[in-house]
Every structure is written in structure tokens, then in C-alpha cells.
Design an enzyme around this catalytic site. Structure first.
Site, PDB file in Angstrom:
ATOM      1  CE1 TYR A 143      -3.005   2.197   0.612  1.00  0.00           C
ATOM      2  CE2 TYR A 143      -2.271   3.096   2.858  1.00  0.00           C
ATOM      3  CZ  TYR A 143      -3.654   3.380   1.562  1.00  0.00           C
ATOM      4  OH  TYR A 143      -4.369   4.615   2.097  1.00  0.00           O
ATOM      5  CG  ASP A 238       5.039   3.398   1.177  1.00  0.00           C
ATOM      6  OD1 ASP A 238       6.079   4.518   2.083  1.00  0.00           O
ATOM      7  OD2 ASP A 238       4.316   3.794   0.890  1.00  0.00           O
ATOM      8  CE  LYS A 271       1.200   4.583   8.812  1.00  0.00           C
ATOM      9  NZ  LYS A 271       1.000   3.826   7.577  1.00  0.00           N
TER      10      LYS A 271
HETATM   11  C1  LIG Z   1       0.233   3.966   6.143  1.00  0.00           C
HETATM   12  C2  LIG Z   1       0.843   4.261   5.225  1.00  0.00           C
HETATM   13  C3  LIG Z   1       0.605   5.590   3.594  1.00  0.00           C
HETATM   14  C4  LIG Z   1      -0.191   5.811   3.432  1.00  0.00           C
HETATM   15  O1  LIG Z   1      -0.214   6.758   4.798  1.00  0.00           O
HETATM   16  P1  LIG Z   1      -1.190   8.228   5.401  1.00  0.00           P
HETATM   17  O2  LIG Z   1      -0.459   8.586   5.918  1.00  0.00           O
HETATM   18  O3  LIG Z   1      -2.646   7.123   6.109  1.00  0.00           O
HETATM   19  O4  LIG Z   1      -1.406   9.066   4.116  1.00  0.00           O
HETATM   20  C5  LIG Z   1       1.806   4.815   2.568  1.00  0.00           C
HETATM   21  N1  LIG Z   1       2.519   4.094   2.574  1.00  0.00           N
HETATM   22  C6  LIG Z   1       2.705   2.878   3.387  1.00  0.00           C
HETATM   23  C7  LIG Z   1       3.926   1.976   3.594  1.00  0.00           C
HETATM   24  C8  LIG Z   1       2.061   3.312   4.707  1.00  0.00           C
HETATM   25  O5  LIG Z   1       2.378   2.718   5.703  1.00  0.00           O
END
Ligand SMILES: *Cc1c(COP(=O)(O)O)cnc(C)c1O
Length: 431
Positions: A143, A238, A271
Site C-alpha cells: 500500500y 516506501d 508515521k
Molecule cells: C500508512 C501508509 C501510507 C499512507 O500514509 P497516510 O499518512 O495514511 O496517507 C503509505 N505507505 C505506507 C507503506 C503506509 O504504511
């Protein structure tokens, strides 16, 4: 007794779609009533009925120090007194970026934004702008936020591109997104052979936390790096979830231990680096980052980007987790949880496998750790739901879906872990 969570949920559903502002909070996968959080402290939060839970979500990762850490609280309060938002630059933005560059030497420059979605979407635009190419690779089960081009599932064959996973995403928007199986080197090589010269980037969760906890194998990651370099595509990590969570230097530092000189070209963060405030970032080498406006042709902007209260929160969080011994202790706590759960499951004869890195963990009701999304989805869903509710009843809050990772904080004590393992042992015995 009236269940105040239910009362709030009924009220919420009248005015907020599904009663929640992010779908997984609605407990759709596991059933039951979502817990509305009243307050949190350290490793715990309390719901609307004042029931206490040991928190293994930590806001889905950010709360690495636990809730209400005194140093973070002080930094946030102090920053708030000086103003909430200016729309003009501040020194703390430089300090935060400098702190990130120290932790991740793969980056020379960083741009701050407000959410992981925004960071991922901007990194993608940057990769396309910097390479002048349109096509991208992503992997099933990873994701990267909810930007249109990244809401894609695999198409019918390798030569075809993906299908949207959400209504409202036109097929034309995902026609450049190629979706491959995680950890499948053969597919990866075929995809590069077919499309390598047109690829702007390969985007990957190095340790995929959005299909619970699946590591990219070292040979697979090595091949990702080699092929990106060979074909001139950017390797985009990511690390929104793994950044400053699986190690102080993030997942890239974990892979650099096994692959000498390993670095991604672009890193996406969120995060933990915001410590619970809306803050995210993306960064990379100078030549790539200088493609961004106002220096270059790739447009990107944000009213609240680099917000002074959020940067204060992120800086204080990074400062605390950088203290000697913090990550060793966090890793040991997480490891003791995973070992305890594994032993309890074995005793009860429940098929179980688990893994962790730093303060992030995952477990499966499967005898072996899965290597890709299709395998993750063979995990026993009814059993997981029983486990989830059994733990919830006993005051242990894990992610309400079997494809989500778990998080331990610096505030979790040995007693919290022992209580959790005890609760799990009771539930395993009843599965
Ligand atoms: C949480 C997450 C996102 C999205 O971040 P948001 O702050 O919820 O928009 C993107 N990539 C990864 C790997 C994530 O865990």
C-alpha cells in the site's frame, strides 16, 4: 450497562460514512463495534466505557514512544504557543530534515508534506518528472497511500497493466502501473525485459506492513536494485511504515547490512517521523530532488507542509528514539512478544508463524511465514477474528484485520507483554 462505544458508533454513522474517517477503523473485517478512544497514556488507551487496552496499533505506527511522552508533549505545547501555522518557512523544518538526513544517508534533500499518501503521490510525480518516463512497477499487497495511480491490482497477465481497486479511478489513470508479485524474481526480470526502458520507478514497501509483515527477500531486493540501476528507473522505498520503526536508519539500513552499499534512490516517509502529528516526507539524491518546484519543473506544494507544531512533535520523537539503547530495548520487547505468542500457539497446537524487526511485528495463523499477498490471504480468517475479539475482550488491542502489522512502543513493559501473551494463550486454547 449501555455500551457507549455503540452509542457513539450509531451517532457517527449518521454523519460520517461508515462512522469512521478511515475504513479499517470500522471493524468491517472482524465484525463488532469499533472502540472509540477517549484518551491514551503510555502503552494504553481507554475506550468510551473507560475500559483499558494494551495498544499494539499505536496509531498504525507513529506512537513509537507510547502515548503522551513527556518530552514530546512539552515540545508540542511550546511550539503551539509560538503559533500553529505560518505559510512561511521556519527553522524547525531545517532541523527535522537535517535529522532525517543523518539517519538515512541515501538522501541529500527532503521535502516535507502532511500525509504518507501525499508523500507517495509526490514521489511518484517526481520519479516520472525526473526520468521523463510514465510507467511504474508496484507489488501486490503493498500500500502506498490512496493516490489514484497507486490504487491498482494485478491485471490478467504480465504484459497487461493493472486494474483500479477503487471506483472513481479511471482505467487510463492506472494504465501505466504494472503490478507484480512480491518476492517473485522471475516476474521482476520479465517485467524489466519488457518495459525496463519506459519505467520511471519501482515502488516498494521493503518490509511490507500492509499485508501484515512480509519481508522482501535479500536476493529479491538485490535484483530490484540491480535492474533499476541497469534500466535507469528509480528505486523508490516506501518507508512510511518502516521508517524509523524497524530500525533508527529504517528498512534501508537493514538491507544495507546484507547488500553492501545498498541504497534506494528515493525514500518516502511518514508515521513515526511525525510522532502522531500529520507530517510526512520524501527525499533522495540532490539531482533528483532539484527537479522539484521552485527549482525544477515538477510541481508540488502544501499549505500546512512543514507545520511548526508537527515538526516540533516529529523532532522531539526523533530525538528520543535516537538515544543510545532505545532501539535495542524496543527490539527486545517486540521480540519477547513474538516469541511469547509463538510458544503459546505451539502449546495450544494452533498453526502460527511470526516475525518482527525493531518495533514492528506480524503474525499469521499459518505454519510458515508467507512470501507474497496470495499466501497472506490464505491465513485463517474466521480464526483470526476469534483471536482478535478474544484479545479485545481481555484488554489487548491488535489491528482489526489479518493483513495489518502490529506495533510495540518504548512504553510497553515486560508486564504488558506477559499479560498479552497470557491473554493470547487463553484465546489460543479456545480456537
Ligand atoms: C500508512 C501508509 C501510507 C499512507 O500514509 P497516510 O499518512 O495514511 O496517507 C503509505 N505507505 C505506507 C507503506 C503506509 O504504511
Amino acid at each position: 450497562m449501555t455500551d457507549l462505544n455503540q452509542t457513539l458508533f450509531d451517532r457517527a454513522r449518521q454523519v460520517i460514512p461508515g462512522g469512521v474517517n478511515s475504513p479499517v477503523r470500522a471493524f468491517r473485517a472482524v465484525g463488532g463495534t469499533p472502540r472509540f478512544v477517549k484518551r491514551a497514556q503510555g502503552a494504553y488507551f481507554w475506550d468510551a466505557n473507560d475500559k483499558r487496552y494494551i495498544d499494539y496499533i499505536g496509531s498504525w505506527g507513529p506512537m513509537i514512544l507510547g502515548h503522551g511522552h513527556p518530552a514530546v508533549l512539552e515540545a508540542v505545547q511550546k511550539a503551539a504557543l509560538d503559533g500553529f501555522s505560518f505559510g512561511a518557512p521556519t527553522e524547525r523544518e531545517i532541523q527535522l530534515v537535517e535529522a532525517l538526513l543523518k539517519l538515512m544517508p541515501s538522501m541529500d534533500m527532503v521535502r516535507l508534506v502532511s500525509s504518507g499518501t501525499e508523500a507517495g503521490m509526490s514521489a511518484l510525480r517526481l520519479a516520472r518528472g525526473a526520468t521523463g518516463r510514465s510507467k511504474i512497477i508496484k507489488f501486490e499487497g503493498c500500500y502506498h497511500g490512496h493516490a489514484d495511480a497507486l490504487l491498482v491490482k494485478a491485471g490478467s497477465g504480465l504484459a497487461t497493466f493493472g486494474n483500479p481497486t477503487s471506483a472513481g479511478v479511471p482505467p487510463e489513470v492506472v494504465q501505466h502501473t504494472l503490478v507484480l508479485e512480491y518476492n517473485n524474481i522471475t516476474q521482476l526480470e520479465e517485467a524489466f525485459a519488457l518495459h525496463g526502458k519506459e519505467l520511471a520507478c519501482l515502488m516498494i514497501e521493503p518490509i511490507a506492513g500492509n499485508m501484515n509483515f512480509v519481508r522482501a527477500s535479500v536476493p529479491f531486493m538485490k535484483r530490484c536494485r540491480e535492474l533499476c540501476t541497469q534500466y535507469g528507473a528509480l528505486l523508490v522505498f516506501d518507508e512510511v511504515m518502516t521508517g524509523c520503526r524497524v530500525a533508527l536508519g529504517s528498512a534501508q539500513s537493514v538491507y544495507a547490512k546484507s547488500i553492501p552499499g545498498f541504497e534506494p534512490d528515493v525514500t518516502v516517509l511518514g508515521k513515526v517521523i511525525g510522532g502522531g502529528m500529520p507530517l510526512a516526507a520524501f527525499g533522495g539524491k540532490r539531482a533528483v530532488m532539484e527537479q522539484l518546484a521552485p527549482l525544477g519543473p515538477v510541481y508540488q506544494a502544501g499549505t500546512l507542509s512543514g507545520n511548526p507544531v508537527a515538526t516540533a512533535c516529529g523532532l522531539a520523537t526523533l530525538h528520543e528514539i535516537s538515544k543510545p539503547g532505545f532501539f535495542d530495548a524496543l527490539s527486545a520487547t517486540t521480540r519477547s512478544l513474538v516469541d511469547g505468542l509463538t510458544q503459546a500457539a505451539a502449546k495450544a497446537g494452533v498453526p502460527f508463524s511470526a516475525d518482527c524487526e525493531g518495533g514492528m511485528f506480524g503474525f499469521f495463523l499459518l505454519p510458515e511465514l508467507p512470501q507474497n499477498y496470495a499466501k497472506v490471504m490464505t491465513s485463517d480468517s474466521p480464526k483470526f477474528n476469534k483471536l482478535f475479539h478474544g484479545l479485545l475482550d481481555r484488554g489487548v488491542y491488535i489491528a482489526p484485520a489479518l493483513y495489518e502489522a502490529g506495533f510495540v512502543s518504548g512504553a510497553h513493559t515486560a508486564q504488558d507483554i506477559a499479560d498479552t501473551v497470557q491473554a493470547a494463550a487463553e484465546v489460543f486454547a479456545s480456537l
